[in-house]
Scaffold this motif. Structure first.
Motif, PDB file in Angstrom:
ATOM      1  N   LEU A 134       5.455  -4.493  -7.937  1.00  0.00           N
ATOM      2  CA  LEU A 134       4.444  -5.443  -7.479  1.00  0.00           C
ATOM      3  C   LEU A 134       4.127  -5.215  -6.001  1.00  0.00           C
ATOM      4  CD1 LEU A 134       2.693  -7.839  -8.363  1.00  0.00           C
ATOM      5  CD2 LEU A 134       4.548  -9.360  -7.635  1.00  0.00           C
ATOM      6  N   HIS A 135       5.159  -4.929  -5.194  1.00  0.00           N
ATOM      7  CA  HIS A 135       4.941  -4.643  -3.774  1.00  0.00           C
ATOM      8  C   HIS A 135       4.086  -3.394  -3.617  1.00  0.00           C
ATOM      9  CE1 HIS A 135       8.824  -7.007  -2.523  1.00  0.00           C
ATOM     10  NE2 HIS A 135       8.081  -7.651  -3.430  1.00  0.00           N
ATOM     11  N   LEU A 136       4.399  -2.389  -4.420  1.00  0.00           N
ATOM     12  CA  LEU A 136       3.650  -1.140  -4.342  1.00  0.00           C
ATOM     13  C   LEU A 136       2.213  -1.334  -4.847  1.00  0.00           C
ATOM     14  CD1 LEU A 136       4.610   1.641  -3.326  1.00  0.00           C
ATOM     15  CD2 LEU A 136       4.808   2.351  -5.713  1.00  0.00           C
ATOM     16  N   ASP A 137       2.052  -2.167  -5.868  1.00  0.00           N
ATOM     17  CA  ASP A 137       0.708  -2.467  -6.384  1.00  0.00           C
ATOM     18  C   ASP A 137      -0.174  -3.039  -5.280  1.00  0.00           C
ATOM     19  OD1 ASP A 137       1.408  -1.667  -8.920  1.00  0.00           O
ATOM     20  OD2 ASP A 137       1.693  -3.689  -9.711  1.00  0.00           O
ATOM     21  N   TYR A 138       0.398  -3.971  -4.518  1.00  0.00           N
ATOM     22  CA  TYR A 138      -0.381  -4.614  -3.457  1.00  0.00           C
ATOM     23  C   TYR A 138      -0.853  -3.587  -2.438  1.00  0.00           C
ATOM     24  CZ  TYR A 138      -1.696  -7.516   0.506  1.00  0.00           C
ATOM     25  OH  TYR A 138      -2.382  -8.081   1.547  1.00  0.00           O
ATOM     26  N   VAL A 139       0.067  -2.785  -1.955  1.00  0.00           N
ATOM     27  CA  VAL A 139      -0.277  -1.821  -0.911  1.00  0.00           C
ATOM     28  C   VAL A 139      -1.270  -0.788  -1.439  1.00  0.00           C
ATOM     29  CG1 VAL A 139       0.616  -0.060   0.655  1.00  0.00           C
ATOM     30  CG2 VAL A 139       1.903  -2.167   0.278  1.00  0.00           C
ATOM     31  N   MET A 140      -1.052  -0.314  -2.656  1.00  0.00           N
ATOM     32  CA  MET A 140      -1.970   0.662  -3.246  1.00  0.00           C
ATOM     33  C   MET A 140      -3.387   0.097  -3.343  1.00  0.00           C
ATOM     34  SD  MET A 140      -2.561   3.631  -4.723  1.00  0.00           S
ATOM     35  CE  MET A 140      -1.043   4.382  -5.331  1.00  0.00           C
ATOM     36  N   ALA A 141      -3.512  -1.115  -3.857  1.00  0.00           N
ATOM     37  CA  ALA A 141      -4.841  -1.718  -4.022  1.00  0.00           C
ATOM     38  C   ALA A 141      -5.468  -2.037  -2.672  1.00  0.00           C
ATOM     39  CB  ALA A 141      -4.732  -2.982  -4.877  1.00  0.00           C
ATOM     40  N   ALA A 142      -4.708  -2.673  -1.792  1.00  0.00           N
ATOM     41  CA  ALA A 142      -5.259  -3.076  -0.496  1.00  0.00           C
ATOM     42  C   ALA A 142      -5.672  -1.865   0.335  1.00  0.00           C
ATOM     43  CB  ALA A 142      -4.235  -3.920   0.261  1.00  0.00           C
ATOM     44  N   ALA A 143      -4.852  -0.818   0.331  1.00  0.00           N
ATOM     45  CA  ALA A 143      -5.160   0.373   1.117  1.00  0.00           C
ATOM     46  C   ALA A 143      -6.406   1.071   0.583  1.00  0.00           C
ATOM     47  CB  ALA A 143      -3.968   1.329   1.118  1.00  0.00           C
ATOM     48  N   ASN A 144      -6.545   1.161  -0.730  1.00  0.00           N
ATOM     49  CA  ASN A 144      -7.725   1.802  -1.305  1.00  0.00           C
ATOM     50  C   ASN A 144      -8.988   1.001  -1.029  1.00  0.00           C
ATOM     51  OD1 ASN A 144      -7.481   4.379  -3.076  1.00  0.00           O
ATOM     52  ND2 ASN A 144      -5.582   3.245  -3.499  1.00  0.00           N
ATOM     53  N   LEU A 145      -8.916  -0.308  -1.139  1.00  0.00           N
ATOM     54  CA  LEU A 145     -10.085  -1.136  -0.845  1.00  0.00           C
ATOM     55  C   LEU A 145     -10.464  -1.040   0.632  1.00  0.00           C
ATOM     56  CD1 LEU A 145      -9.124  -4.244  -3.008  1.00  0.00           C
ATOM     57  CD2 LEU A 145     -11.041  -2.697  -3.412  1.00  0.00           C
ATOM     58  N   PHE A 146      -9.458  -1.016   1.483  1.00  0.00           N
ATOM     59  CA  PHE A 146      -9.700  -0.874   2.928  1.00  0.00           C
ATOM     60  C   PHE A 146     -10.373   0.466   3.210  1.00  0.00           C
ATOM     61  CE2 PHE A 146      -8.140  -0.779   7.451  1.00  0.00           C
ATOM     62  CZ  PHE A 146      -8.732  -1.971   7.847  1.00  0.00           C
ATOM     63  N   ALA A 147      -9.902   1.517   2.547  1.00  0.00           N
ATOM     64  CA  ALA A 147     -10.501   2.840   2.715  1.00  0.00           C
ATOM     65  C   ALA A 147     -11.950   2.851   2.224  1.00  0.00           C
ATOM     66  CB  ALA A 147      -9.671   3.885   1.971  1.00  0.00           C
ATOM     67  N   GLN A 148     -12.193   2.246   1.065  1.00  0.00           N
ATOM     68  CA  GLN A 148     -13.569   2.176   0.546  1.00  0.00           C
ATOM     69  C   GLN A 148     -14.508   1.506   1.537  1.00  0.00           C
ATOM     70  OE1 GLN A 148     -13.748   0.304  -3.359  1.00  0.00           O
ATOM     71  NE2 GLN A 148     -11.905   1.374  -4.030  1.00  0.00           N
ATOM     72  N   MET A 149     -14.023   0.484   2.182  1.00  0.00           N
ATOM     73  CA  MET A 149     -14.862  -0.275   3.110  1.00  0.00           C
ATOM     74  C   MET A 149     -15.313   0.595   4.290  1.00  0.00           C
ATOM     75  SD  MET A 149     -14.057  -4.148   4.400  1.00  0.00           S
ATOM     76  CE  MET A 149     -12.616  -3.676   5.339  1.00  0.00           C
TER      77      MET A 149
END
Length: 1053
Positions: free
Chosen positions: A755-770
């Motif tokens: 779950l911790h890794l899920d958060y970082v993976m999703a948040a980092a990818n969304l941040f990169a997309q932005m």
């Protein structure tokens, strides 16, 4: 040979087939087609397809559906409606049975028959078209007789429009073999439904509602014990519910004990078992409703026919089910004796049916025998029995299909055991003389409808011009019904349908006009093309426009004035309110409807006769307090809303603000003018996005996400506990962390926690997309990178204010240092230095599982839930709540669309008696049906005239000399013509005139034409399409008293 029970090879019904053929079909059903059946035998459910239905039924019920073989016998309009709904629902397989051939009268409601199919077997013609609805459900046909061994291959058997003797024979076999039986029948404006689900059906959930829960504040030691819940919200339980307890301190015996039955004592209290020997209650506790399975039993058809139990569909017609129970039996006897239905509106046949009904009644057991037979009701049954109406089939077919799903799944309370329905209000209000000559068959597709209403109404239907707003689930069903009844199918008729959406995979489970190959196409175009296949005579035009002020140049005065009515098929209140306003203004009938899961409603709005939709629509949902979201969540809904707010605040709003800062010279002035601390928050977000947090690599994005994790799930929680320690007491001596406030605990990041890794993976990818950077899905590389990162140890700060309530939050953030704002402005890079740079705001999209949006929501919410020891939600439930998805199922949609079109019959005929119309509400899960007379519009009065929302002042803006009326002339008109002193004039949100205006400004306005004032105040020129304006007035009467008056339609063209 004994005649009972049926022998294994006994033929139940039919004349010309063999047992071998029947057995062969059963074998085929069990074995193929393998490529499709194998999908349905898997435990996995295609959530992309069934998502909206899953929110109604749940996964367990859906799995039971996927194990059920269903036989539908009788493929006229009612049978095809039932088959369509259960195929969309996703049963294991469906077999279509019919030994008859298509007749012209079938085309009135059997939408999978074409004119060239007349004379062909109904099941065989329908098979290919029904099979297209759902690739997971194999659809086969059988045209021979039904035999006992053949029937044993099915879990549910449906008989549609079949003879009573046939029903009794099949019913005997089904009951003795544990096969669930649904019998459905429609005769013109009448419908009948019967269910036999065996001696011991297991009902797992009678309502389908989510289990309720409440926070405990007190439990007494008594027999029985009395439980009191917090008074923040009523517990919502009912006597007879079962509940369980958790987190109770002191009286720990309650925790983990078996579910206990309760008796409700009040909105906040209920009694449970004997607690006198339990430990003393100290504090806390959650009480949760538990769904307990129960067994229910059904009588076989023969027994239930003699001693029936009824589900009432209309309490204003409470005595009719028993009367119709007699009437339908008499109708079956008539058909046996004469080998035909009673002739439409034929008096001799009607009298014969009444005589037969008297005989049936005389033979009936006391439980059903009627003291006085309603001869007028039986006569009307005879008059319309030969009819076949698509709307009635849609309603009864929707109900019958839902009963099939109940039989397969054990979910929702079945109909026990008989349901009767009639819509006699659809007949002409002032019928005079015989209609028989006008109801004779003409060998065309409307014969089944003409048999009920005559040819005059058919001609009227063809001339209608209707506006259908929405081509989703209800829109598709309405279009189908419109095509079947012939609405807009004549030379002068026309249907305009608008919907701006494109087709998605999840639509295919509900919106039956669409197929898998239509995904990504426009809904309105595709739906229009599909109904042209159903009835090539329909004249339908498709648009892709949103309805609202922005499209009033398209949907102009001329457009609305040419309409005969409007049907809404919308999914949001704002659009409904707008269309309601348009219909009131143009004085057009409106058919309003909506569904949510197994619930549905219909409202009919008739000019001058009823109130409008806006008069009494549902209030908005209660919002969650900000303080609860920020600091004191106690249910998963709170953490999911918090995660949605995080998504917007991290990945959309900052990017939009940055882009506006870079491109809009007025951005800074507008931002500084914002109220409270909003200007500071916006500029901080811009500064962080462009300076402090701007990433340049994927590693930077991971670092940002890693730090964000620690801020939200560790640092902020530590600060909260620093301000309010776990053992802190309130001023009254109670524990601060009690009741609805759950004491949180900080989390420690663990790279091995998925779950911790899920958060970082999703948040980092969304941040990169932005920022337009390339992300990564490599979890191993991400874990390695995270192991190299460190965050400084957090130390809680003193003096940090945390608001406990929304009012405290407002006070805490009401003031800030202006110098800080100036420093922020100074640190912002000049837009000129960032030429060509832009960010990419991310719009939340719940239905794309590859875009990281729901990954972020699920991880962010469940991590916060872990902070507060709240049970987490899986992805499916998280999507429902965070995505604000409206649960939906095809059965409810079909039934509601049928009821809408029954009201349409009345509208087209021009019914003028309020009691002729029916607003309706249903809940197929319970089942519950409520039909009520629409409310008349509230009446107001000034002087002698009475007026309602349908009335207005029509004022000609152009004078006889061609000049436009000035404001002074406008005021004088009301003074002289209506004895009203106008004190204020407004148009929308614009104030055009008021008695308290500065004198100079008022004098200037009085000399100006009205349209010039409107353009000046609104700072917009009137469009060329604008022919009228709407003004609202405040007026005084001659005594100087305020009076309420209608609005003004100011005519300028």
């Amino acid at each position: 040979m004994s005649s009972s029970p049926l022998s294994k090879k006994r033929r139940v019904y039919g004349l010309d087939s063999t047992l071998d053929a029947a057995l062969q079909l059963v074998l085929e059903l069990a074995s193929g087609p393998m490529n499709v059946l194998s999908k349905n035998n898997e435990t996995d459910i295609d959530e992309a397809l069934y998502s909206r239905q899953l929110y109604v039924l749940g996964h367990e019920a859906m799995k039971h559906l996927q194990k059920s073989n269903v036989l539908v016998s009788g493929l006229r309009g009612l049978g095809v409606e039932i088959a369509k709904n259960i195929i969309l629902g996703g049963v294991k397989a469906v077999t279509l049975h019919d030994e008859g051939t298509a007749q012209w009268s079938d085309l009135s409601s059997q939408y999978y028959l074409r004119e060239e199919d007349v004379g062909k077997n109904r099941a065989e013609v329908s098979q290919a078209r029904l099979a297209e609805l759902n690739s997971y459900v194999p659809v086969s046909t059988y045209t021979g007789p039904l035999e006992e061994d053949f029937l044993s291959g099915f879990q549910v058997v449906v008989l549609a429009n079949t003879p009573l003797q046939y029903q009794l024979q099949v019913g005997e076999v089904c009951h003795s073999h544990g096969i669930k039986l649904v019998v459905a029948d429609t005769r013109g404006l009448f419908g009948q439904l019967f269910c036999d689900f065996g001696e011991e059906m297991i009902l797992t959930d009678s309502t389908g509602e989510d289990p309720k829960s409440a926070v405990v504040s007190m439990v007494t030691k008594d027999s029985p014990g009395i439980v009191t819940c917090l008074d923040e919200a009523q517990h919502g339980f009912e006597s007879g519910d079962f509940v369980s307890f958790s987190e109770v301190q002191g009286m720990s015996e309650l925790n983990g004990m078996h579910p206990v039955e309760i008796k409700v004592l009040g909105p906040y209290t209920f009694s449970i078992c004997d607690t006198s020997s339990f430990s003393d209650y100290i504090c806390g506790g959650i009480v949760s409703q538990v769904k307990v399975s129960k067994k229910i039993s059904f009588k076989p058809l023969q027994a239930s026919l003699a001693e029936p139990d009824f589900v009432i569909t209309d309490f204003a017609k409470y005595s009719r089910p028993a009367q119709l129970h007699i009437g339908f039996q008499a109708l079956h006897e008539f058909c046996v004796q004469y080998n035909r239905q009673p002739k439409p509106h034929n008096k001799e046949d009607a009298e014969e049916l009444i005589a037969l009904a008297q005989d049936v009644n005389a033979r009936a057991l006391p439980a059903i025998q009627q003291d006085s037979l309603d001869e007028d009701l039986i006569r009307k049954l005879a008059y319309v029995a030969a009819g076949d109406l698509a709307p009635v089939n849609a309603f009864i077919g929707g109900l019958a299909a839902q009963e099939v799903m109940k039989a397969c799944s054990g979910k929702f309370m079945p109909i026990k055991q008989w349901l009767y329905f009639d819509a006699l209000e659809c007949l002409p209000e002032d019928q005079e003389g015989s209609m028989e000559d006008k109801c004779l068959p003409r060998q065309n597709r409307y014969d089944g409808q003409v048999a009920v209403f005559g040819s005059d109404l058919q001609e009227q239907l063809g001339k209608q011009k209707y506006f259908l707003v929405g081509a989703g689930a209800i829109g598709c069903e309405l279009l189908k019904n419109f095509a079947m009844i012939g609405l807009g199918c004549g030379e002068d008729g026309e249907i305009t349908v608008t919907d701006m959406d494109t087709i998605e995979k999840s639509n295919l489970n509900l919106q039956f006009l669409f197929r898998s190959w239509d995904v990504t196409k426009l809904k309105s175009d595709t739906a229009a093309a599909a109904v042209r296949q159903i009835n090539p005579h329909i004249r339908v035009i498709s648009h892709q426009n949103r309805v609202g002020p922005d499209t009033e140049h398209i949907y102009t005065d001329d457009f609305f004035q040419n309409l005969d009515g409007v049907a809404n098929a919308l999914d949001n209140v704002d659009a409904r309110l707008y269309m309601d306003q348009r219909c009131v203004y143009y004085r057009k009938p409106l058919l309003e409807s909506g569904t949510q899961g197994t619930k549905g409603s219909v409202q009919v709005v008739i000019p001058f006769l009823t109130e409008s939709y806006s008069s009494s629509y549902d209030p908005p949902e209660k919002s969650i307090p900000i303080s609860t979201l920020r600091n004191f969540p106690n249910v998963i809904e709170h953490t999911l809303q918090w995660a949605r707010d995080e998504f917007e605040g991290l990945f959309r709003q900052p990017a939009e603000n940055v882009n506006q800062y870079l491109t809009d010279p007025k951005f800074m002035d507008q931002t500084l003018g914002l109220a409270g601390t909003q200007s500071l928050e916006v500029l901080e977000a811009v500064q962080h996005s462009l300076v402090q947090q701007r990433p340049h690599t994927w590693a930077d994005c991971v670092t940002w996400a890693y730090h964000r994790w620690h801020t939200q799930y560790s640092d902020n929680i530590q600060q909260l506990l620093h301000n309010f320690p776990p053992n802190q007491l309130t001023s009254s001596g109670a524990l601060f962390w009690s009741g609805a406030k759950r004491c949180p605990h900080p989390l420690t990041f663990d790279v091995n926690n998925s779950l911790h890794l899920d958060y970082v993976m999703a948040a980092a990818n969304l941040f990169a997309q932005m920022y337009g950077l390339t992300g990564s899905r490599d979890r191993g590389a991400l874990a390695t990178l995270l192991q190299s990162l460190q965050v400084p140890t957090f130390t809680p700060k003193s003096g940090v204010k945390i608001g406990v309530s929304d009012k405290e939050l407002q006070n805490t953030s009401a003031f800030f240092d202006d110098s800080h704002l100036e420093k922020l402005k100074a640190t912002l890079p000049s837009p000129a230095n960032l030429s060509g740079f832009k960010m990419h705001p991310i719009e939340f999209e719940k239905d794309d599982d590859s875009n990281f949006h729901m990954d972020f929501i699920v991880a962010a919410s469940n991590l916060r839930a872990e902070n507060y020891d709240i049970s987490p939600a899986d992805r499916h439930k998280s999507k429902l709540i965070a995505g604000k998805i409206i649960p939906a199922i095809a059965t409810t949609t079909a039934a509601i669309a049928g009821l809408v079109c029954l009201e349409l019959y009345k509208v087209v005929q021009g019914h003028q008696q309020l009691q002729s119309y029916k607003n309706s509400f249903l809940n197929l899960a319970l089942p519950l049906f409520i039909f009520s007379e629409p409310l008349a519009p509230p009446r107001h009065q000034y002087y002698n005239p009475e007026w309602t929302l349908w009335d207005r002042f029509d004022v000609q803006g152009r004078q006889p000399d061609g000049e436009e009326m000035t404001l002074q002339q406008f005021l004088d008109y009301f003074k002289t013509q209506h004895k009203l002193e106008v004190t204020m004039v407004s148009q929308g949100v614009s104030m055009l005139y008021s008695f308290f205006m500065p004198t100079a400004k008022r004098k200037e306005r009085l000399r100006q034409p009205m349209t010039e004032i409107v353009s000046c105040v609104s700072k917009q020129k009137l469009g060329h399409h604008v022919r009228t304006l709407v003004f609202e007035l405040c007026c005084n009467n001659e005594d100087g008293e305020d009076v309420e008056v209608p609005y003004v339609r100011y005519i300028i063209g």
